[in-house]
Motif scaffolding. Structure first.
Motif, PDB file in Angstrom:
ATOM      1  N   ASP A 144     -15.734   6.289 -25.258  1.00 44.07           N
ATOM      2  CA  ASP A 144     -15.471   6.361 -26.675  1.00 44.07           C
ATOM      3  C   ASP A 144     -14.190   7.088 -27.024  1.00 44.07           C
ATOM      4  O   ASP A 144     -13.694   7.002 -28.132  1.00 44.07           O
ATOM      5  CB  ASP A 144     -16.626   7.108 -27.346  1.00 44.07           C
ATOM      6  CG  ASP A 144     -17.213   6.286 -28.440  1.00 44.07           C
ATOM      7  OD1 ASP A 144     -17.537   5.129 -28.131  1.00 44.07           O
ATOM      8  OD2 ASP A 144     -17.307   6.781 -29.562  1.00 44.07           O
ATOM      9  N   PHE A 152      -2.376  12.872 -23.573  1.00 49.72           N
ATOM     10  CA  PHE A 152      -3.815  12.989 -23.726  1.00 49.72           C
ATOM     11  C   PHE A 152      -4.500  13.251 -22.388  1.00 49.72           C
ATOM     12  O   PHE A 152      -5.581  13.835 -22.330  1.00 49.72           O
ATOM     13  CB  PHE A 152      -4.386  11.735 -24.394  1.00 49.72           C
ATOM     14  CG  PHE A 152      -5.750  11.966 -24.969  1.00 49.72           C
ATOM     15  CD1 PHE A 152      -5.916  12.791 -26.064  1.00 49.72           C
ATOM     16  CD2 PHE A 152      -6.871  11.387 -24.396  1.00 49.72           C
ATOM     17  CE1 PHE A 152      -7.177  13.042 -26.578  1.00 49.72           C
ATOM     18  CE2 PHE A 152      -8.135  11.633 -24.914  1.00 49.72           C
ATOM     19  CZ  PHE A 152      -8.281  12.457 -26.008  1.00 49.72           C
ATOM     20  N   ASN A 286      -7.110  24.214 -36.911  1.00 45.86           N
ATOM     21  CA  ASN A 286      -5.884  23.443 -37.084  1.00 45.86           C
ATOM     22  C   ASN A 286      -4.764  24.284 -37.672  1.00 45.86           C
ATOM     23  O   ASN A 286      -3.730  23.782 -38.043  1.00 45.86           O
ATOM     24  CB  ASN A 286      -6.105  22.145 -37.869  1.00 45.86           C
ATOM     25  CG  ASN A 286      -6.784  22.378 -39.190  1.00 45.86           C
ATOM     26  OD1 ASN A 286      -6.678  23.469 -39.750  1.00 45.86           O
ATOM     27  ND2 ASN A 286      -7.479  21.383 -39.689  1.00 45.86           N
ATOM     28  N   ARG A 319       1.739  10.710 -28.833  1.00 44.46           N
ATOM     29  CA  ARG A 319       1.025   9.838 -27.894  1.00 44.46           C
ATOM     30  C   ARG A 319       0.950   8.427 -28.447  1.00 44.46           C
ATOM     31  O   ARG A 319      -0.091   7.802 -28.467  1.00 44.46           O
ATOM     32  CB  ARG A 319      -0.375  10.410 -27.594  1.00 44.46           C
ATOM     33  CG  ARG A 319      -1.132  10.891 -28.793  1.00 44.46           C
ATOM     34  CD  ARG A 319      -2.493  11.468 -28.451  1.00 44.46           C
ATOM     35  NE  ARG A 319      -3.436  10.454 -28.050  1.00 44.46           N
ATOM     36  CZ  ARG A 319      -4.733  10.443 -28.390  1.00 44.46           C
ATOM     37  NH1 ARG A 319      -5.227  11.417 -29.127  1.00 44.46           N
ATOM     38  NH2 ARG A 319      -5.531   9.497 -27.977  1.00 44.46           N
ATOM     39  N   ARG A 363      -7.391  10.036 -37.632  1.00 45.05           N
ATOM     40  CA  ARG A 363      -8.206   9.752 -38.804  1.00 45.05           C
ATOM     41  C   ARG A 363      -7.464   8.836 -39.760  1.00 45.05           C
ATOM     42  O   ARG A 363      -8.021   7.903 -40.321  1.00 45.05           O
ATOM     43  CB  ARG A 363      -8.631  11.040 -39.498  1.00 45.05           C
ATOM     44  CG  ARG A 363      -9.522  10.748 -40.708  1.00 45.05           C
ATOM     45  CD  ARG A 363     -10.081  11.978 -41.386  1.00 45.05           C
ATOM     46  NE  ARG A 363     -10.949  12.735 -40.517  1.00 45.05           N
ATOM     47  CZ  ARG A 363     -10.674  13.938 -40.079  1.00 45.05           C
ATOM     48  NH1 ARG A 363      -9.539  14.513 -40.421  1.00 45.05           N
ATOM     49  NH2 ARG A 363     -11.509  14.570 -39.306  1.00 45.05           N
TER      50      ARG A 363
END
Ligand SMILES: Nc1ncnc2c1ncn2[C@@H]1O[C@H](COP(=O)(O)OP(=O)(O)OP(=O)(O)O)[C@@H](O)[C@H]1O
Ligand SMILES: [Mg+2]
Length: 441
Positions: A144, A152, A286, A319, A363
């Motif tokens: 997933d 990454f 964040n 990325r 997102r």
């Protein structure tokens, strides 16, 4: 219409979902029993002949995975249907694979529910008597979590190294980069996957309540404390406590967290009794905690306790090679959801997507694809993408005007459209008239 009259037990901590399920199932002629917690479900199971269990996975205190496990052991004849937002992230996939369990993803239609329910009843008929593969499959989550880029790769390397131990992890990264997904991946791919994963958003709980929510409280500890209650720490015992937005915890809470990390025990608000706990803490932020430290808003000693292992989730712009894979995932997901088929993306559209910098990260990409799938007729082309993405690539940097100039021009356009009616213009611009007058000067 066939009369079913089978007894279905539905378990969800969200009353609205419970009610929706009940309405649908009743109209399909099933008897329903509702439970808003696993505890309540256990009472009903004990007293009632249940023919099907429908349960949510993420619930406070005891989660659906434990209920499924318990039911499989004590009531193996009852078929189970899982309702989940994210089948694999939830850890539902483990269970689905280990037993003959179906799942339904939220949001669902009545028709989907109907089919899932009858499929579960069918599976009861032709189920093999024994399947005792109780072992969680290896890393179901990596299916997933998309990311083949080098940037990454560092993240997945660290996940591999920490998933089976209890080292505290701090996950840093911009908004929407997948910090929560990483936290879940650590938990659900490791050897503690069957213990609870409890996520707490420290920024969403009012400051005064956070301590009680985290550590629990005793009766009478403060006004409104009518009974002894466990906190998130106790709920996550033996598993993982995910402290999201750790930077918004007050200094008082930070002090208690530091103690919990150092001593590996906690005390409830209003109590002297020390409770020993065994769990892993994953925190996420964040914002830059080092800055908060120099602003005296974050305890330096807590920071070093949290950063036993540090994971930096790279922003999507670093990325970009992962963009086609992510797009593929999201078009499949939303294509099946909205169009009943896989939606293709033209190479030109992919190029636009890859040139954009994605300040909202994955997102934002997911939202853009979701919208594009809905708008498209089977194929996503550049025209189906929001203007803001294209704007970025069609104009060279030096072709932009200063904001003030744009504002001036825009105000003049609105004024001429309203025939110089300043009240109307101010209304359209959503500023008050005084501000408009000043700007005009
Ligand atoms: N590597 C990935 N592969 C597929 N989907 C991903 C990946 N990373 C993130 N997502 C998806 O992107 C969305 C945002 O992820 P998530 O909520 O984990 O981000 P976050 O860093 O916690 O954001 P925030 O700081 O705003 O809380 C989710 O829908 C998640 O499923
Ligand atoms: Mg998050």
């Amino acid at each position: 219409m066939a009369l079913h009259k089978e007894n279905i037990l539905i378990v969800d901590d969200d009353v609205h979902i419970l009610e929706l399920l009940q309405r649908h199932l009743r109209s399909l002629e099933y008897h329903t029993y509702k439970a808003i917690s696993v505890k309540q479900a256990l009472y009903i199971l004990k007293d009632t002949a249940i023919d099907l269990l429908i349960t949510d996975i993420q619930m406070p205190e005891v989660d659906g995975l434990q209920l499924l496990k318990y039911t499989a052991e004590h009531y193996p004849h009852i078929p189970k249907l899982v309702i989940t937002g994210y089948p694999s992230i939830d850890g539902a996939l483990n269970v689905i694979k280990s037993g003959a369990i179906d799942y339904l993803t939220k949001p669902f239609t009545k028709e989907e529910l109907k089919q899932a329910v009858s499929k579960s009843f069918e599976s009861r008929q032709n189920r093999k008597p024994e399947s005792n593969s109780n072992v969680a499959p290896k890393n179901p989550l990596y299916a997933d979590m998309i990311g083949q880029s080098k940037a990454f790769g560092k993240v997945t390397d660290i996940i591999e190294r920490v998933k089976d131990n209890r080292a505290t992890v701090l996950i840093e990264g911009e908004s929407g980069t997948g910090k929560e997904l990483v936290a879940r991946a650590i938990h659900y791919s490791g050897k503690y996957a069957r213990a609870p994963f409890v996520a707490v958003n420290c920024g969403a709980i009012p400051e005064g309540l956070l301590e009680a929510e985290l550590f629990g409280y005793t009766k009478g500890a403060f006004t409104g404390a009518h009974e002894n209650r466990n906190g998130f720490f106790q709920a996550a015992n033996h598993g993982t406590l995910f402290l999201d937005e750790i930077g918004s915890a007050s200094l008082a809470v930070q002090t208690k967290l530091l103690r919990a990390l150092q001593e590996k025990n906690i005390t409830k608000v209003g109590s002297q009794k020390v409770e020993k706990l065994d769990l892993r803490i994953i925190a996420a932020t964040n914002n830059n905690l080092l800055e908060s430290i120099s602003d005296k808003k974050f305890r330096e000693d807590l920071y070093y306790r949290l950063t036993v292992v540090q994971i930096n989730v790279p922003p999507l712009r670093e990325r970009k090679s992962d963009i086609p894979l992510l797009v593929d995932r999201f078009t499949k997901k939303y294509g099946v959801e909205y169009k009943d088929r896989i939606v293709k993306v033209t190479p030109e559209a992919i190029e636009v997507l890859q040139r954009y910098d994605w300040p909202g990260n994955i997102r934002e990409l997911e939202n853009v694809i979701q919208r594009a799938v809905i708008m498209s007729d089977g194929k996503i082309d550049v025209k189906d993408l929001p203007e803001s993405l294209k704007f970025k690539i069609e104009f060279p940097e030096n072709s932009f005007a200063p904001l003030k100039e744009m504002e001036k021009e825009y105000i003049q356009r609105v004024l001429s459209a309203t025939n110089n009616n300043k009240t109307k213009a101010a209304e359209i611009l959503q500023i008050d008239r005084k501000t408009l007058r000043e700007k005009l000067k």
